[in-house]
Write an enzyme that holds these catalytic residues in place. Structure first.
Site, PDB file in Angstrom:
ATOM      1  N   ASN A  26       0.763  -1.237  -0.017  1.00 36.70           N
ATOM      2  CA  ASN A  26       0.096   0.078  -0.055  1.00 36.70           C
ATOM      3  C   ASN A  26       1.031   1.145  -0.031  1.00 36.70           C
ATOM      4  O   ASN A  26       1.428   1.550   1.092  1.00 36.70           O
ATOM      5  CB  ASN A  26      -0.938  -0.125   1.322  1.00 36.70           C
ATOM      6  CG  ASN A  26      -1.678   1.142   1.350  1.00 36.70           C
ATOM      7  OD1 ASN A  26      -1.830   2.066   0.478  1.00 36.70           O
ATOM      8  ND2 ASN A  26      -2.486   1.302   2.541  1.00 36.70           N
ATOM      9  N   LYS A  55       0.026   4.368  -0.174  1.00 37.35           N
ATOM     10  CA  LYS A  55      -0.752   5.347   0.370  1.00 37.35           C
ATOM     11  C   LYS A  55      -0.421   6.668  -0.765  1.00 37.35           C
ATOM     12  O   LYS A  55      -0.372   6.241  -1.905  1.00 37.35           O
ATOM     13  CB  LYS A  55      -0.093   5.689   1.767  1.00 37.35           C
ATOM     14  CG  LYS A  55      -0.266   4.341   2.670  1.00 37.35           C
ATOM     15  CD  LYS A  55      -0.154   4.618   4.165  1.00 37.35           C
ATOM     16  CE  LYS A  55      -0.285   3.291   4.681  1.00 37.35           C
ATOM     17  NZ  LYS A  55      -0.050   3.420   6.505  1.00 37.35           N
ATOM     18  N   HIS A  89      -9.553   1.273   5.152  1.00 35.96           N
ATOM     19  CA  HIS A  89      -8.363   1.517   5.684  1.00 35.96           C
ATOM     20  C   HIS A  89      -8.544   2.409   6.925  1.00 35.96           C
ATOM     21  O   HIS A  89      -9.446   3.290   6.853  1.00 35.96           O
ATOM     22  CB  HIS A  89      -7.291   2.156   4.745  1.00 35.96           C
ATOM     23  CG  HIS A  89      -5.903   2.136   5.274  1.00 35.96           C
ATOM     24  ND1 HIS A  89      -5.350   3.060   6.173  1.00 35.96           N
ATOM     25  CD2 HIS A  89      -4.802   1.174   5.107  1.00 35.96           C
ATOM     26  CE1 HIS A  89      -4.253   2.674   6.607  1.00 35.96           C
ATOM     27  NE2 HIS A  89      -4.018   1.655   5.847  1.00 35.96           N
ATOM     28  N   GLU A 111      -5.460  -4.554  10.938  1.00 32.66           N
ATOM     29  CA  GLU A 111      -4.202  -3.403  10.997  1.00 32.66           C
ATOM     30  C   GLU A 111      -4.678  -2.806  12.306  1.00 32.66           C
ATOM     31  O   GLU A 111      -5.674  -2.069  12.131  1.00 32.66           O
ATOM     32  CB  GLU A 111      -4.506  -2.635   9.849  1.00 32.66           C
ATOM     33  CG  GLU A 111      -3.962  -3.147   8.462  1.00 32.66           C
ATOM     34  CD  GLU A 111      -3.328  -2.171   7.594  1.00 32.66           C
ATOM     35  OE1 GLU A 111      -2.373  -2.457   7.077  1.00 32.66           O
ATOM     36  OE2 GLU A 111      -4.005  -1.009   7.488  1.00 32.66           O
ATOM     37  N   GLY A 157       2.628   2.393  10.902  1.00 28.11           N
ATOM     38  CA  GLY A 157       3.721   3.458  10.747  1.00 28.11           C
ATOM     39  C   GLY A 157       4.276   3.924  12.111  1.00 28.11           C
ATOM     40  O   GLY A 157       5.161   4.961  12.235  1.00 28.11           O
ATOM     41  N   SER A 187       3.483  -1.936  10.477  1.00 31.76           N
ATOM     42  CA  SER A 187       4.946  -2.011  10.872  1.00 31.76           C
ATOM     43  C   SER A 187       5.376  -3.228  10.365  1.00 31.76           C
ATOM     44  O   SER A 187       6.633  -3.306  11.171  1.00 31.76           O
ATOM     45  CB  SER A 187       5.135  -1.441  12.163  1.00 31.76           C
ATOM     46  OG  SER A 187       4.879  -0.010  12.690  1.00 31.76           O
ATOM     47  N   GLY A 241       2.854  -1.006   4.506  1.00 35.88           N
ATOM     48  CA  GLY A 241       2.853   0.594   4.047  1.00 35.88           C
ATOM     49  C   GLY A 241       4.209   0.904   3.609  1.00 35.88           C
ATOM     50  O   GLY A 241       4.908   0.624   2.656  1.00 35.88           O
ATOM     51  N   GLY A 242       4.945   1.432   4.862  1.00 40.94           N
ATOM     52  CA  GLY A 242       6.195   2.149   4.844  1.00 40.94           C
ATOM     53  C   GLY A 242       7.357   1.159   3.845  1.00 40.94           C
ATOM     54  O   GLY A 242       7.819   1.802   3.010  1.00 40.94           O
TER      55      GLY A 242
HETATM   56  P1  13P Z   1       3.074   0.641   7.753  1.00 41.97           P
HETATM   57  O1  13P Z   1       3.659  -0.771   7.255  1.00 41.97           O
HETATM   58  O2  13P Z   1       3.697   1.778   7.268  1.00 41.97           O
HETATM   59  O3  13P Z   1       2.957   0.372   9.265  1.00 41.97           O
HETATM   60  O4  13P Z   1       1.797   0.763   7.263  1.00 41.97           O
HETATM   61  C1  13P Z   1       0.516  -0.172   7.200  1.00 41.97           C
HETATM   62  C2  13P Z   1      -0.575  -0.084   6.589  1.00 41.97           C
HETATM   63  O5  13P Z   1      -1.276   0.946   6.921  1.00 41.97           O
HETATM   64  C3  13P Z   1      -0.730  -0.807   5.310  1.00 41.97           C
HETATM   65  O6  13P Z   1      -2.160  -0.452   4.811  1.00 41.97           O
END
Ligand code: 13P
Length: 247
Positions: free
Chosen positions: A5, A7, A92, A162, A168, A206, A227-228
């Site tokens: 993702n 974002k 989300h 999540e 994050g 994370s 995400g990140g």
């Molecule tokens: P992170 O992996 O940055 O914590 O984000 C998770 C997320 O929100 C994926 O949709």
């Protein structure tokens, strides 16, 4: 399934670099992977992946609108299907929080995805205060029951657990706890839906190269929503390789 993702991150340049880094690091015969860039980069990413014969990598969207017509700014499920998207993330926590999305709205989005034959990736998760007050299961059950009310879910639906406090933050729950929560999610979905189907349940929050394996060892964790770490094609490939080794 492992899903990236992005974002609201990326650029034309970043997408090109991402594909190069991904291809240089991914193992052969990897499992099906998903990648959700911002809408504006979907076509470019599809083109680059197809040129590189990366046919096991499905491109999807981070959200979908409800219906079409007089809805300024909204992108409908049929438009995503026209773009050859394979899936879309809905519910989300960032959309729930920043854009005030309710379970009822998410349910409408789910129906739209089902009618366009796109795989829904439905996110649920508790806040830190719910976690501290041991209300995780109550919150998740409410989200699932309201989002899935009277829905005949497709066999390919994916639920992403999540916890908001893990997104994050670099903090993650204990994989054994996630495993139990995912098992609970499977039970709730099975009883909440009219066709008793048991979904795949991923974990997100994370996830990185160092901790991914500890989640993939667990029998009820069927993948990850990243995400990140997914913004780096190499890191995403290494997480996917870790998943392959455990499955
Ligand atoms: P992170 O992996 O940055 O914590 O984000 C998770 C997320 O929100 C994926 O949709």
């Amino acid at each position: 399934m492992i899903i990236a993702n992005f974002k609201s991150n990326g650029s034309e340049q970043m997408i090109v670099r991402w594909v190069q880094d991904f291809i240089s690091n991914i193992d052969n015969n990897h499992t099906t992977l998903g990648i959700a860039p911002p809408y504006t980069y979907i076509e470019k990413l599809e083109r680059l992946l197809s040129d590189a014969n990366q046919n096991n990598l499905k491109v999807g969207a981070q959200d979908v609108g409800v219906g079409s017509g007089a809805k300024t700014g909204s992108v409908s499920s049929s438009m995503l299907a026209d773009l050859n998207c394979n899936f879309a993330i809905i519910g989300h926590s960032e959309r729930r929080k920043i854009f005030n999305e309710s379970n009822e709205l998410i349910r409408e989005k789910l129906k739209n995805l089902i009618s366009s034959k796109l795989t829904p990736v439905l996110c649920v998760g508790e806040s830190y205060s719910d976690f501290e007050n041991k209300k995780t299961l109550i919150t998740i059950k409410e989200q699932l029951n309201e989002c899935l009310l009277d829905i005949h879910i497709p066999q390919d639906i994916i639920i992403a657990y999540e916890p908001l406090w893990a997104i994050g933050s670099g903090k993650t729950p204990n994989p054994t706890d996630v495993n139990e929560i995912n098992e609970y999610i499977k039970d709730v979905v099975q009883s909440a839906t009219s066709n008793n189907y048991v979904p795949s349940v991923c974990y997100g929050g994370s996830v990185d190269v160092a901790n991914a394996g500890s989640f993939f060892d667990c029998s009820n964790i069927d993948g990850a929503l990243v995400g990140g770490a997914s913004l780096d094609g190499k890191k995403f490939a290494l997480i996917a390789n870790e998943f392959n080794r455990n499955n």
